[in-house]
Design a protein around this motif. Structure first.
Motif, PDB file in Angstrom:
ATOM      1  N   THR A   1       0.833  -1.201   0.000  1.00 13.19           N
ATOM      2  CA  THR A   1       0.000   0.000   0.000  1.00 13.19           C
ATOM      3  C   THR A   1       0.867   1.250   0.000  1.00 13.19           C
ATOM      4  O   THR A   1       1.936   1.304   0.615  1.00 13.19           O
ATOM      5  CB  THR A   1      -0.932   0.032   1.217  1.00 13.19           C
ATOM      6  N   GLY A   2       0.410   2.257  -0.724  1.00 13.44           N
ATOM      7  CA  GLY A   2       1.118   3.527  -0.810  1.00 13.44           C
ATOM      8  C   GLY A   2       0.245   4.657  -0.309  1.00 13.44           C
ATOM      9  O   GLY A   2      -0.868   4.442   0.185  1.00 13.44           O
ATOM     10  N   ASN A   3       0.733   5.876  -0.430  1.00 15.15           N
ATOM     11  CA  ASN A   3      -0.067   7.012   0.007  1.00 15.15           C
ATOM     12  C   ASN A   3      -1.158   7.377  -0.997  1.00 15.15           C
ATOM     13  O   ASN A   3      -2.156   7.998  -0.651  1.00 15.15           O
ATOM     14  CB  ASN A   3       0.818   8.232   0.305  1.00 15.15           C
ATOM     15  N   HIS A   4      -1.005   6.968  -2.259  1.00 19.99           N
ATOM     16  CA  HIS A   4      -2.054   7.204  -3.252  1.00 19.99           C
ATOM     17  C   HIS A   4      -3.095   6.087  -3.261  1.00 19.99           C
ATOM     18  O   HIS A   4      -4.247   6.318  -3.625  1.00 19.99           O
ATOM     19  CB  HIS A   4      -1.446   7.335  -4.659  1.00 19.99           C
ATOM     20  N   ASP A   5      -2.671   4.863  -2.940  1.00 17.34           N
ATOM     21  CA  ASP A   5      -3.592   3.721  -2.967  1.00 17.34           C
ATOM     22  C   ASP A   5      -3.550   3.010  -1.611  1.00 17.34           C
ATOM     23  O   ASP A   5      -2.995   1.918  -1.487  1.00 17.34           O
ATOM     24  CB  ASP A   5      -3.262   2.755  -4.106  1.00 17.34           C
ATOM     25  N   PRO A   6      -4.138   3.629  -0.592  1.00 19.57           N
ATOM     26  CA  PRO A   6      -3.985   3.137   0.772  1.00 19.57           C
ATOM     27  C   PRO A   6      -4.868   1.957   1.138  1.00 19.57           C
ATOM     28  O   PRO A   6      -4.872   1.539   2.292  1.00 19.57           O
ATOM     29  CB  PRO A   6      -4.353   4.360   1.612  1.00 19.57           C
ATOM     30  N   GLY A   7      -5.629   1.419   0.191  1.00 19.12           N
ATOM     31  CA  GLY A   7      -6.515   0.305   0.514  1.00 19.12           C
ATOM     32  C   GLY A   7      -6.431  -0.790  -0.526  1.00 19.12           C
ATOM     33  O   GLY A   7      -5.802  -0.628  -1.576  1.00 19.12           O
ATOM     34  N   PRO A   8      -7.060  -1.947  -0.256  1.00 20.17           N
ATOM     35  CA  PRO A   8      -7.038  -3.069  -1.207  1.00 20.17           C
ATOM     36  C   PRO A   8      -7.733  -2.714  -2.511  1.00 20.17           C
ATOM     37  O   PRO A   8      -8.621  -1.874  -2.559  1.00 20.17           O
ATOM     38  CB  PRO A   8      -7.805  -4.170  -0.458  1.00 20.17           C
ATOM     39  N   ILE A   9      -7.290  -3.378  -3.569  1.00 22.46           N
ATOM     40  CA  ILE A   9      -7.923  -3.235  -4.877  1.00 22.46           C
ATOM     41  C   ILE A   9      -8.459  -4.594  -5.296  1.00 22.46           C
ATOM     42  O   ILE A   9      -7.965  -5.630  -4.868  1.00 22.46           O
ATOM     43  CB  ILE A   9      -6.933  -2.697  -5.929  1.00 22.46           C
ATOM     44  N   ASP A  10      -9.464  -4.577  -6.133  1.00 24.96           N
ATOM     45  CA  ASP A  10     -10.174  -5.801  -6.500  1.00 24.96           C
ATOM     46  C   ASP A  10      -9.554  -6.425  -7.749  1.00 24.96           C
ATOM     47  O   ASP A  10     -10.202  -6.556  -8.782  1.00 24.96           O
ATOM     48  CB  ASP A  10     -11.652  -5.483  -6.724  1.00 24.96           C
ATOM     49  N   LEU A  11      -8.270  -6.798  -7.623  1.00 24.12           N
ATOM     50  CA  LEU A  11      -7.578  -7.390  -8.767  1.00 24.12           C
ATOM     51  C   LEU A  11      -6.809  -8.655  -8.390  1.00 24.12           C
ATOM     52  O   LEU A  11      -6.026  -9.148  -9.182  1.00 24.12           O
ATOM     53  CB  LEU A  11      -6.603  -6.373  -9.385  1.00 24.12           C
ATOM     54  N   GLY A  12      -7.045  -9.154  -7.194  1.00 19.34           N
ATOM     55  CA  GLY A  12      -6.292 -10.319  -6.755  1.00 19.34           C
ATOM     56  C   GLY A  12      -4.941  -9.928  -6.194  1.00 19.34           C
ATOM     57  O   GLY A  12      -4.631  -8.749  -6.009  1.00 19.34           O
ATOM     58  N   GLY A  13      -4.113 -10.913  -5.929  1.00 20.49           N
ATOM     59  CA  GLY A  13      -2.831 -10.674  -5.303  1.00 20.49           C
ATOM     60  C   GLY A  13      -2.982 -10.490  -3.802  1.00 20.49           C
ATOM     61  O   GLY A  13      -4.079 -10.537  -3.240  1.00 20.49           O
ATOM     62  N   THR A  14      -1.860 -10.265  -3.134  1.00 19.71           N
ATOM     63  CA  THR A  14      -1.817 -10.067  -1.693  1.00 19.71           C
ATOM     64  C   THR A  14      -1.555  -8.606  -1.386  1.00 19.71           C
ATOM     65  O   THR A  14      -0.740  -7.970  -2.064  1.00 19.71           O
ATOM     66  CB  THR A  14      -0.698 -10.923  -1.069  1.00 19.71           C
ATOM     67  N   HIS A  15      -2.224  -8.065  -0.389  1.00 19.34           N
ATOM     68  CA  HIS A  15      -2.091  -6.661  -0.014  1.00 19.34           C
ATOM     69  C   HIS A  15      -1.400  -6.564   1.345  1.00 19.34           C
ATOM     70  O   HIS A  15      -1.844  -7.174   2.312  1.00 19.34           O
ATOM     71  CB  HIS A  15      -3.459  -5.988   0.038  1.00 19.34           C
ATOM     72  N   ARG A  16      -0.312  -5.797   1.406  1.00 18.04           N
ATOM     73  CA  ARG A  16       0.456  -5.676   2.640  1.00 18.04           C
ATOM     74  C   ARG A  16       0.920  -4.237   2.834  1.00 18.04           C
ATOM     75  O   ARG A  16       1.144  -3.515   1.866  1.00 18.04           O
ATOM     76  CB  ARG A  16       1.692  -6.580   2.606  1.00 18.04           C
ATOM     77  N   ALA A  17       1.106  -3.853   4.085  1.00 16.39           N
ATOM     78  CA  ALA A  17       1.722  -2.564   4.381  1.00 16.39           C
ATOM     79  C   ALA A  17       3.216  -2.610   4.077  1.00 16.39           C
ATOM     80  O   ALA A  17       3.810  -1.614   3.646  1.00 16.39           O
ATOM     81  CB  ALA A  17       1.486  -2.189   5.840  1.00 16.39           C
ATOM     82  N   GLU A  18       3.826  -3.764   4.316  1.00 17.55           N
ATOM     83  CA  GLU A  18       5.224  -3.991   3.960  1.00 17.55           C
ATOM     84  C   GLU A  18       5.429  -5.490   3.841  1.00 17.55           C
ATOM     85  O   GLU A  18       4.586  -6.287   4.272  1.00 17.55           O
ATOM     86  CB  GLU A  18       6.181  -3.396   4.995  1.00 17.55           C
ATOM     87  N   LEU A  19       6.539  -5.879   3.266  1.00 15.18           N
ATOM     88  CA  LEU A  19       6.828  -7.297   3.051  1.00 15.18           C
ATOM     89  C   LEU A  19       8.267  -7.559   3.442  1.00 15.18           C
ATOM     90  O   LEU A  19       9.190  -6.888   2.969  1.00 15.18           O
ATOM     91  CB  LEU A  19       6.616  -7.663   1.576  1.00 15.18           C
TER      92      LEU A  19
END
Length: 214
Positions: A109-127
């Motif tokens: 997640t970034g400052n422009h896209d701070p939430g999940p998107i409906d395209l699959g994949g895994t969403h994390r604040a950091e990895l």
């Protein structure tokens, strides 16, 4: 391509601004800002050519094909805002879904896209993928950190080019997206963040490492 030995690993810094980690078959890109032209038009800003999303996806397609990457990490601001993610053209959505197919794909997640998107994949604040931590914005006290956010640029012979910034603690990727702009390496925020012996690795037809301009 520039080979960077960073915390015991050899990383390939590609002319496109992508980072490839051969030992993990991992491609990392930052700040795609997909949908930027649509977002600017929606908010009444300056108009950009409408093919910026297509141009960015074409570049990503080439890098995935060339590297054979099995894992992809997007370091945040992959979309220019969450509405841009929802409003992406169907052809571009299908193209992106095809690129994601069969890959371990992480959206940081970034400052422009701070939430999940409906395209699959895994969403994390950091990895964390040892020895590295992947996040959107660098944290000054961290080490072995790979991040984006700043869209760094540096000039050589009067020509400004997107660049990676690297020192012993961190690696900052350039913006991967088309028409994303950039922040000069001489900016106080980058001068403060990067060590005095930091390198700027310029992207483009000839990848070139120089001392980071200050």
């Amino acid at each position: 391509m520039h080979k960077l030995f960073f915390h015991g690993q050899t990383l390939h810094l590609l002319p496109s601004g992508a980072l490839y980690w051969p030992a993990r078959k991992t491609l990392t890109v930052s700040d795609l800002h997909l949908g930027k032209s649509e977002r600017l038009a929606r908010r009444g800003g300056s108009l950009l050519p409408p093919y910026e999303t297509q141009a960015t996806l074409e570049k990503l397609d080439r890098d995935l094909e060339a590297t054979g990457a099995e894992t992809v990490i997007c370091l945040g601001d992959s979309f220019d805002d969450l509405a841009a993610a929802d409003g992406i053209e169907e052809a571009s959505r299908l193209w992106l879904v095809r690129l994601m197919a069969g890959k371990d794909w992480t959206w940081i997640t970034g400052n422009h896209d701070p939430g999940p998107i409906d395209l699959g994949g895994t969403h994390r604040a950091e990895l964390k993928a040892l020895p590295f931590t992947f996040r959107h914005i660098a944290e000054p006290q961290e080490r072995a950190e790979i991040s984006g956010h700043y869209h760094p640029k540096a000039s050589l012979a009067g020509q400004s080019r997107p660049c990676f910034l690297a020192d012993a603690a961190r690696l900052i990727l350039p913006a991967y997206g088309t028409y994303t702009g950039g922040l000069r390496s001489k900016d106080a925020s980058l001068v403060t963040l990067m060590a005095k012996d930091a390198l700027a690795i310029l992207t483009g037809p000839r990848v070139l490492a120089i001392p980071m301009p200050r």
